[in-house]
Design a protein around this motif. Structure first.
Motif, PDB file in Angstrom:
ATOM      1  N   ILE A   1       0.831  -1.198   0.000  1.00  0.00           N
ATOM      2  CA  ILE A   1       0.000   0.000   0.000  1.00  0.00           C
ATOM      3  C   ILE A   1       0.874   1.259   0.000  1.00  0.00           C
ATOM      4  O   ILE A   1       0.552   2.249  -0.659  1.00  0.00           O
ATOM      5  N   GLY A   2       2.004   1.216   0.694  1.00  0.00           N
ATOM      6  CA  GLY A   2       2.942   2.340   0.661  1.00  0.00           C
ATOM      7  C   GLY A   2       3.476   2.585  -0.735  1.00  0.00           C
ATOM      8  O   GLY A   2       3.597   3.734  -1.173  1.00  0.00           O
ATOM      9  N   ASP A   3       3.800   1.513  -1.459  1.00  0.00           N
ATOM     10  CA  ASP A   3       4.238   1.656  -2.846  1.00  0.00           C
ATOM     11  C   ASP A   3       3.128   2.235  -3.720  1.00  0.00           C
ATOM     12  O   ASP A   3       3.386   3.050  -4.609  1.00  0.00           O
ATOM     13  N   LEU A   4       1.894   1.824  -3.463  1.00  0.00           N
ATOM     14  CA  LEU A   4       0.766   2.347  -4.224  1.00  0.00           C
ATOM     15  C   LEU A   4       0.609   3.850  -4.006  1.00  0.00           C
ATOM     16  O   LEU A   4       0.442   4.612  -4.962  1.00  0.00           O
ATOM     17  N   PHE A   5       0.682   4.282  -2.734  1.00  0.00           N
ATOM     18  CA  PHE A   5       0.544   5.704  -2.460  1.00  0.00           C
ATOM     19  C   PHE A   5       1.672   6.517  -3.072  1.00  0.00           C
ATOM     20  O   PHE A   5       1.455   7.623  -3.575  1.00  0.00           O
TER      21      PHE A   5
END
Length: 65
Positions: free
Chosen positions: A52-56
């Motif tokens: 999710i951090g990579d997505l953001f």
């Protein structure tokens, strides 16, 4: 970028947790089985949080000029 291997890692961890839970529960160690389940869920959540951090960060780079 993550590929499909992260799904296999999460699935493998889930299968390992289920097997470990069944073995520990059948041997009468229910408390240890519960602690193992909690630890496994935390590990899987940490995997998901990194995704999710990579997505953001990807979404952020799309909107920053």
């Amino acid at each position: 970028m993550h590929d499909i291997t992260i799904l296999f890692k999460i699935g493998g961890a889930g299968i390992l947790l289920v097997v470990l839970d069944k073995v520990l529960t059948s041997s009468g160690k229910g408390e240890i089985a519960a602690i193992t389940n909690i630890a496994g869920v935390v590990i899987i959540l940490l995997m998901i949080v990194s995704i999710i951090g990579d997505l953001f960060s990807t979404v952020k780079t799309m909107f920053v000029m």
